[in-house]
Design an enzyme around this catalytic site. Structure first.
Site, short mmCIF file in Angstrom:
data_model
loop_
_atom_site.label_atom_id
_atom_site.label_comp_id
_atom_site.label_asym_id
_atom_site.label_seq_id
_atom_site.Cartn_x
_atom_site.Cartn_y
_atom_site.Cartn_z
N ASP A 1 0.89 -1.20 0.10
CA ASP A 1 0.15 0.11 0.02
C ASP A 1 0.94 1.01 -0.06
OD1 ASP A 1 -2.71 1.34 0.69
OD2 ASP A 1 -1.48 2.09 2.27
N GLU B 1 1.30 -0.09 -4.96
CA GLU B 1 0.43 0.82 -5.26
C GLU B 1 1.14 2.30 -5.17
OE1 GLU B 1 -3.59 2.95 -3.34
OE2 GLU B 1 -1.93 2.55 -2.36
#
Length: 482
Positions: free
Chosen positions: A250, A274
């Site tokens: 993330d 990400e």
């Protein structure tokens, strides 16, 4: 005699003085049968072909999944269908207990080791269920030949106890104490202000600060040890104990790419980061530095611009404006995720009306496509998506060659490989049916639209030339007939 005559058409019978002359003596039933045999055009048996990279990943959640506490069991019931459709990986939300307890989507991590078995933050289970239900889901996925990817939030923590930080003089609103009584009931990876920024090493690292006061410092050896180096680290617990097969990192802008490199070196498995950035070169730089795959946000934004914002498909032909064009083997393509589909992102997503055209794009081009749970499980999309996955896993083979890219039309050919004919994708965002003459690599072949949107069966000539069509605001996907 009358019964005999009934078998023939009047055009084939001549009566002269009671003598019957029969010409081309074929029954009408036989005519129909023979015509059917000569005009039947069948699709290829796609099970005989392999695309360049078989498999599709499923993001197996959406924002604020319901019902609370039952998501793991919900997903488990879908696995057999997903596997049969050609899904080879699923991405689950961050499994650890978050500060928001049963309302947490996992992005406010408090206790990495509490995956639904300790009572803290007002709940034992996470929003998604219990540890036993998570392990049951992973086991069922493996039985269905599906890998399971864990969402890993390494940049920041939430939900600790209040603590004075001598490196923040005068600031008492710091919640950096994590122990058995303060947001870390598992007792593993207890933390204090030294493990966040600022600390005795430095004020901050070189990357962006997401939650400044609880931004984890990955230069602290203790943090490295507990996250991935120890035998009982977070990474090893998720992989060796729970059974996860890979990682979705993330918000990688909040820590150095070396964190991902070191994590992957220690525990292995598929990984994707990400990096929320629409610049393809920025994504490539991160891929080069980390060694990991990355979500192709550049591709997502180009599709949104081409289909919605600018309504101009020529954007898709621009050179190197997507990660999949620069580094296809490291590009994980998508058209929706839990962030893009939030209500506040209504103007920053691919519209519902254009989603199937976008799906057709990522499922026929190179890169590794990811489907979004809410799209796949939508009854209006599901059967089309299943068909696109079959096409992806069979005919999406060979080099990508753009045959036409203008405002309303985009035509792309996968040129195929030895024994695999490849395909041609034709997207039309105009309001009327479109047609265009193209020169293919298929010579003297009858073609079929494998998307089932066009019923015509054009044929190519000796040069491979033919005219293809696509319906308005839709697409067709062509390959050779059997």
């Amino acid at each position: 005699m009358i019964d005999f005559l009934k078998k023939y058409t009047t055009k084939t019978i001549l009566l002269l003085g009671g003598i019957v002359f029969v010409f081309n003596a074929c029954s009408s039933d036989d005519d129909a049968s023979n015509e059917e045999e000569t005009t039947a055009i069948n699709k290829l048996d796609l099970t005989q072909y392999n695309g360049d990279s078989k498999g599709v990943m499923m993001q197996a959640f959406y924002w604020d999944v319901e019902p609370i506490g039952e998501w793991y069991t919900t997903v488990e019931t879908k696995l057999a269908d997903w596997s049969a459709a050609g899904i080879n990986r699923i991405w689950l939300p961050a499994p650890g207990k978050g500060q928001s307890g049963s309302f947490s989507m996992g992005y406010d991590p408090s206790d990495y080791f509490d995956v639904g078995e300790f009572e803290q933050h007002g709940t034992i289970e996470t929003r998604f269920g219990s540890r036993a239900e998570l392990e049951g889901l992973i086991n069922t996925a493996h039985q269905n030949n599906i890998e399971v990817i864990a969402d890993i939030v390494l940049g920041h923590n939430s939900g600790g106890g209040q603590q004075d930080n001598p490196y923040r003089p005068g600031d008492t609103e710091v919640y950096s104490l994590f122990n058995e009584a303060n947001g870390n009931a598992s007792g593993k990876f207890n933390r204090s202000y030294e493990h966040f920024h600022p600390n005795s090493i430095h004020a901050n690292d070189a990357e962006a600060l997401f939650f400044e006061k609880t931004d984890l410092c990955h230069d602290q050896q203790y943090v490295k040890d507990w996250l991935w180096l120890r035998d009982d680290s977070v990474a090893n617990f998720y992989k060796d104990v729970l059974g996860f097969d890979g990682w979705r990192f993330d918000y990688v802008k909040s820590f150095a790419p070396s964190v991902v490199t070191e994590w992957n070196k220690k525990v292995g498995g598929f990984s994707v980061g990400e990096n929320f950035d629409g610049n393809a070169n920025t994504l490539k730089d991160w891929v080069d530095a980390s060694g990991s795959s990355a979500f192709d946000f550049a591709c997502f934004y180009r599709l949104e611009e081409a289909l919605d914002r600018d309504k101009d498909l020529s954007i898709l032909a621009e050179s190197k404006n997507m990660l999949r064009k620069i580094y296809p083997e490291k590009a994980v393509t998508f058209i929706a995720n839990h962030d893009t589909e939030k209500e506040e992102n209504l103007n920053n997503r691919i519209s519902y009306a254009n989603k199937m055209m976008a799906h057709a794009y990522i499922l026929t081009h190179d890169g590794y496509p990811t489907l979004f749970y809410s799209d796949y499980e939508n009854p209006l999309f599901k059967e089309q998506l299943k068909n696109l996955i079959v096409i992806r896993n069979s005919l999406a083979s060979g080099n990508v060659k753009i045959l036409k890219a203008v405002k309303n039309e985009y035509i792309m050919q996968r040129e195929g490989t030895d024994g695999n004919p490849g395909l041609i994708l034709y997207i039309n965002i105009g309001t009327e049916i479109a047609s265009h003459e193209v020169t293919t690599s298929w010579k003297n072949k009858t073609l079929i639209d494998y998307s089932n949107n066009i019923k015509d069966n054009p044929s190519t000539n000796l040069s491979g030339t033919t005219t293809l069509t696509a319906p308005p605001k839709s697409f067709s996907i062509w390959s050779i007939a059997q």
